[in-house]
Design a protein around this motif. Structure first.
Motif, PDB file in Angstrom:
ATOM      1  N   LYS A  97     -71.225 142.242 -21.371  1.00  0.00           N
ATOM      2  CA  LYS A  97     -71.248 141.176 -21.103  1.00  0.00           C
ATOM      3  C   LYS A  97     -73.291 140.862 -20.698  1.00  0.00           C
ATOM      4  CE  LYS A  97     -67.041 140.047 -19.629  1.00  0.00           C
ATOM      5  NZ  LYS A  97     -66.170 139.104 -18.669  1.00  0.00           N
ATOM      6  N   VAL A  98     -74.204 141.900 -21.192  1.00  0.00           N
ATOM      7  CA  VAL A  98     -75.605 141.583 -20.867  1.00  0.00           C
ATOM      8  C   VAL A  98     -76.028 140.267 -22.048  1.00  0.00           C
ATOM      9  CG1 VAL A  98     -77.738 142.361 -20.465  1.00  0.00           C
ATOM     10  CG2 VAL A  98     -75.827 143.601 -19.512  1.00  0.00           C
ATOM     11  N   ASP A  99     -76.658 139.152 -21.209  1.00  0.00           N
ATOM     12  CA  ASP A  99     -77.599 138.288 -21.955  1.00  0.00           C
ATOM     13  C   ASP A  99     -78.392 138.483 -21.833  1.00  0.00           C
ATOM     14  OD1 ASP A  99     -76.928 136.196 -23.205  1.00  0.00           O
ATOM     15  OD2 ASP A  99     -78.417 135.349 -21.395  1.00  0.00           O
ATOM     16  N   VAL A 100     -79.202 138.222 -23.675  1.00  0.00           N
ATOM     17  CA  VAL A 100     -80.488 138.838 -23.995  1.00  0.00           C
ATOM     18  C   VAL A 100     -81.013 137.176 -23.900  1.00  0.00           C
ATOM     19  CG1 VAL A 100     -81.849 139.782 -25.768  1.00  0.00           C
ATOM     20  CG2 VAL A 100     -79.640 141.043 -24.275  1.00  0.00           C
ATOM     21  N   THR A 101     -81.976 136.976 -22.956  1.00  0.00           N
ATOM     22  CA  THR A 101     -82.523 136.002 -23.752  1.00  0.00           C
ATOM     23  C   THR A 101     -84.379 135.823 -23.819  1.00  0.00           C
ATOM     24  OG1 THR A 101     -81.603 134.788 -21.662  1.00  0.00           O
ATOM     25  CG2 THR A 101     -83.704 133.441 -22.583  1.00  0.00           C
ATOM     26  N   LEU A 102     -84.809 135.085 -25.319  1.00  0.00           N
ATOM     27  CA  LEU A 102     -85.367 134.753 -25.526  1.00  0.00           C
ATOM     28  C   LEU A 102     -86.733 134.436 -25.800  1.00  0.00           C
ATOM     29  CD1 LEU A 102     -85.142 137.020 -29.433  1.00  0.00           C
ATOM     30  CD2 LEU A 102     -85.950 138.165 -27.248  1.00  0.00           C
ATOM     31  N   ALA A 103     -88.554 134.697 -25.173  1.00  0.00           N
ATOM     32  CA  ALA A 103     -88.673 133.587 -24.747  1.00  0.00           C
ATOM     33  C   ALA A 103     -90.543 133.932 -25.398  1.00  0.00           C
ATOM     34  CB  ALA A 103     -89.016 132.995 -23.430  1.00  0.00           C
ATOM     35  N   ILE A 104     -90.428 133.973 -26.822  1.00  0.00           N
ATOM     36  CA  ILE A 104     -91.171 133.882 -27.660  1.00  0.00           C
ATOM     37  C   ILE A 104     -92.014 132.940 -28.737  1.00  0.00           C
ATOM     38  CG2 ILE A 104     -92.167 135.763 -29.511  1.00  0.00           C
ATOM     39  CD1 ILE A 104     -90.118 138.016 -28.353  1.00  0.00           C
ATOM     40  N   ALA A 129     -82.532 149.273 -20.499  1.00  0.00           N
ATOM     41  CA  ALA A 129     -81.567 148.175 -19.439  1.00  0.00           C
ATOM     42  C   ALA A 129     -80.120 147.998 -19.668  1.00  0.00           C
ATOM     43  CB  ALA A 129     -82.212 146.803 -20.018  1.00  0.00           C
ATOM     44  N   PHE A 130     -79.791 148.390 -20.612  1.00  0.00           N
ATOM     45  CA  PHE A 130     -78.117 147.659 -20.797  1.00  0.00           C
ATOM     46  C   PHE A 130     -77.619 148.970 -20.046  1.00  0.00           C
ATOM     47  CE2 PHE A 130     -78.549 146.235 -25.266  1.00  0.00           C
ATOM     48  CZ  PHE A 130     -79.436 144.623 -25.087  1.00  0.00           C
ATOM     49  N   GLU A 131     -77.803 150.243 -20.759  1.00  0.00           N
ATOM     50  CA  GLU A 131     -77.388 151.267 -19.363  1.00  0.00           C
ATOM     51  C   GLU A 131     -77.721 150.930 -17.975  1.00  0.00           C
ATOM     52  OE1 GLU A 131     -77.770 154.489 -22.721  1.00  0.00           O
ATOM     53  OE2 GLU A 131     -79.187 154.867 -21.151  1.00  0.00           O
ATOM     54  N   ALA A 132     -78.908 150.569 -17.481  1.00  0.00           N
ATOM     55  CA  ALA A 132     -79.106 150.574 -16.181  1.00  0.00           C
ATOM     56  C   ALA A 132     -77.626 149.505 -15.580  1.00  0.00           C
ATOM     57  CB  ALA A 132     -80.281 149.596 -16.297  1.00  0.00           C
ATOM     58  N   MET A 133     -77.820 148.499 -16.012  1.00  0.00           N
ATOM     59  CA  MET A 133     -76.532 147.454 -15.979  1.00  0.00           C
ATOM     60  C   MET A 133     -74.960 147.228 -15.806  1.00  0.00           C
ATOM     61  SD  MET A 133     -79.001 144.247 -16.809  1.00  0.00           S
ATOM     62  CE  MET A 133     -79.416 144.365 -18.101  1.00  0.00           C
ATOM     63  N   ASN A 134     -74.941 148.278 -16.359  1.00  0.00           N
ATOM     64  CA  ASN A 134     -73.518 148.543 -16.686  1.00  0.00           C
ATOM     65  C   ASN A 134     -72.796 147.528 -17.404  1.00  0.00           C
ATOM     66  OD1 ASN A 134     -73.850 151.252 -15.624  1.00  0.00           O
ATOM     67  ND2 ASN A 134     -73.345 150.524 -13.527  1.00  0.00           N
ATOM     68  N   GLY A 135     -73.362 147.034 -18.400  1.00  0.00           N
ATOM     69  CA  GLY A 135     -72.820 145.610 -18.540  1.00  0.00           C
ATOM     70  C   GLY A 135     -71.950 144.301 -18.152  1.00  0.00           C
ATOM     71  N   ARG A 136     -73.520 144.163 -17.006  1.00  0.00           N
ATOM     72  CA  ARG A 136     -73.477 143.315 -16.626  1.00  0.00           C
ATOM     73  C   ARG A 136     -74.925 142.256 -16.000  1.00  0.00           C
ATOM     74  NH1 ARG A 136     -68.757 139.894 -15.428  1.00  0.00           N
ATOM     75  NH2 ARG A 136     -67.000 141.027 -15.613  1.00  0.00           N
ATOM     76  N   GLY A 137     -75.343 141.666 -16.696  1.00  0.00           N
ATOM     77  CA  GLY A 137     -76.504 141.112 -15.962  1.00  0.00           C
ATOM     78  C   GLY A 137     -77.031 140.497 -16.852  1.00  0.00           C
ATOM     79  N   SER A 138     -78.267 140.224 -17.123  1.00  0.00           N
ATOM     80  CA  SER A 138     -79.412 139.735 -18.058  1.00  0.00           C
ATOM     81  C   SER A 138     -80.433 140.206 -18.220  1.00  0.00           C
ATOM     82  CB  SER A 138     -79.436 138.586 -17.373  1.00  0.00           C
ATOM     83  OG  SER A 138     -80.166 138.183 -16.190  1.00  0.00           O
ATOM     84  N   THR A 168     -87.634 142.324 -19.207  1.00  0.00           N
ATOM     85  CA  THR A 168     -87.337 142.536 -16.938  1.00  0.00           C
ATOM     86  C   THR A 168     -86.149 141.945 -17.196  1.00  0.00           C
ATOM     87  OG1 THR A 168     -89.267 140.778 -17.268  1.00  0.00           O
ATOM     88  CG2 THR A 168     -87.007 141.190 -15.290  1.00  0.00           C
ATOM     89  N   ASP A 169     -85.061 142.862 -16.535  1.00  0.00           N
ATOM     90  CA  ASP A 169     -83.397 142.918 -16.206  1.00  0.00           C
ATOM     91  C   ASP A 169     -83.313 142.595 -14.567  1.00  0.00           C
ATOM     92  OD1 ASP A 169     -83.386 145.698 -14.645  1.00  0.00           O
ATOM     93  OD2 ASP A 169     -84.161 146.398 -16.786  1.00  0.00           O
ATOM     94  N   ASP A 170     -82.246 142.182 -14.578  1.00  0.00           N
ATOM     95  CA  ASP A 170     -82.095 141.682 -12.931  1.00  0.00           C
ATOM     96  C   ASP A 170     -80.915 142.887 -12.859  1.00  0.00           C
ATOM     97  OD1 ASP A 170     -79.564 141.438 -14.648  1.00  0.00           O
ATOM     98  OD2 ASP A 170     -79.072 139.051 -13.562  1.00  0.00           O
ATOM     99  N   GLY A 171     -81.453 144.321 -13.358  1.00  0.00           N
ATOM    100  CA  GLY A 171     -80.601 145.828 -12.863  1.00  0.00           C
ATOM    101  C   GLY A 171     -80.689 146.104 -11.430  1.00  0.00           C
ATOM    102  N   PRO A 172     -80.292 147.400 -11.008  1.00  0.00           N
ATOM    103  CA  PRO A 172     -80.463 147.567  -9.723  1.00  0.00           C
ATOM    104  C   PRO A 172     -82.100 148.324  -9.448  1.00  0.00           C
ATOM    105  CG  PRO A 172     -79.835 149.317 -11.014  1.00  0.00           C
ATOM    106  CD  PRO A 172     -79.526 148.122 -11.956  1.00  0.00           C
ATOM    107  N   GLY A 173     -83.077 148.229 -10.481  1.00  0.00           N
ATOM    108  CA  GLY A 173     -84.575 148.730 -10.049  1.00  0.00           C
ATOM    109  C   GLY A 173     -84.479 150.146 -10.056  1.00  0.00           C
ATOM    110  N   VAL A 174     -85.862 150.676 -10.268  1.00  0.00           N
ATOM    111  CA  VAL A 174     -86.288 151.625 -10.504  1.00  0.00           C
ATOM    112  C   VAL A 174     -86.817 152.386  -8.818  1.00  0.00           C
ATOM    113  CG1 VAL A 174     -87.808 153.184 -11.382  1.00  0.00           C
ATOM    114  CG2 VAL A 174     -87.484 151.726 -12.870  1.00  0.00           C
ATOM    115  N   PRO A 175     -86.218 153.510  -8.032  1.00  0.00           N
ATOM    116  CA  PRO A 175     -86.907 154.020  -7.002  1.00  0.00           C
ATOM    117  C   PRO A 175     -88.025 154.040  -6.856  1.00  0.00           C
ATOM    118  CG  PRO A 175     -84.428 154.618  -7.117  1.00  0.00           C
ATOM    119  CD  PRO A 175     -85.733 154.187  -9.054  1.00  0.00           C
TER     120      PRO A 175
END
Length: 239
Positions: A97-104, A129-138, A168-175
């Motif tokens: 359910k990851v939503d992808v938004t284009l602002a180009i 990005a998709f793998e980092a968010m486990n199916g949820r996020g944007s 840019t994703d809203d996943g867990p980020g990079v340690p």
């Protein structure tokens, strides 16, 4: 380094054929074995096929990493390339359910680049990005044109007008402790990752005389910023 690259390429080529044979033969056995008669065999064959596919992906990425990049440069639209990359990433990673938004902007400057290589670049970033968010996020992809006077400064030399793309994703980020190693070959935090996806991304960016940066925004997640010159250099070969 050249000898190591040639050796890795030769080994990868030799390994691909046996892997393909294993996958095909396991598929034949799976079709012949009845689920009702041998459920354990079906499960084992599924595991064999899955592991063979994973091994083949590792071989493919290793080949991509050691193979010299020969750019086929043409005037191209980054919007078209990114749209293709989104479709490709969907087939390689569970988007959920990851939503992808284009602002180009529609009038974004065309650039001189290799559309196949840049398509792979953005596909790898999106898969990451998709793998980092486990199916949820944007995921948000922004692009803007930078005039020459706004060129980023630092270790890389960029000349002339550029196009900047932020993924840019809203996943867990990079340690913080892995930030400096994120583009290193074979470094990964994923249980089954090869650690070559982002190394290949950096290699493609470098071949285009561009620059890539990564940071964690204040709101969280991860942002990759790709900066590419509008006009390419005359050198169309990169090792």
């Amino acid at each position: 380094l050249v000898a190591l690259g040639e050796m890795a390429a030769a080994i990868a080529h030799e390994v691909k054929n046996p892997l393909a044979g294993i996958e095909v033969m396991a598929g034949v056995l799976k079709r012949q074995a009845s689920v009702a008669d041998s459920p354990d065999a079906q499960s084992l064959l599924n595991d064999i096929i899955s592991e063979a596919k994973m091994a083949n992906q590792i071989v493919h990425e290793a080949l991509e990493f050691v193979r010299p990049i020969r750019l086929q440069v043409e005037h191209m639209s980054l919007l078209d390339v990114i749209k293709d990359a989104i479709a490709l990433a969907d087939t390689h990673a569970p988007r959920g359910k990851v939503d992808v938004t284009l602002a180009i902007p529609g009038d974004l400057a065309t650039i001189q680049g290799d559309p196949h290589q840049l398509r792979q670049l953005f596909t790898n970033l999106l898969i990451n990005a998709f793998e980092a968010m486990n199916g949820r996020g944007s995921v948000r992809i922004d692009a803007t044109e930078l005039p020459e006077e706004e060129a980023p400064t630092g270790g890389d030399t960029l000349v002339g007008a550029m196009v900047q793309v932020d993924v840019t994703d809203d996943g867990p980020g990079v340690p913080p402790d892995v930030m400096d190693r994120i583009f290193s070959p074979f470094f990964t935090t994923k249980p089954q990752g090869t650690g070559l996806g982002l190394a290949i991304v950096r290699k493609i960016v470098n071949a285009h005389d561009g620059r890539i940066d990564v940071h964690v925004p204040a709101a969280g997640g991860t942002q990759f910023r790709v900066t590419l010159p509008v006009s390419s250099s005359d050198e169309l070969f990169r090792a």
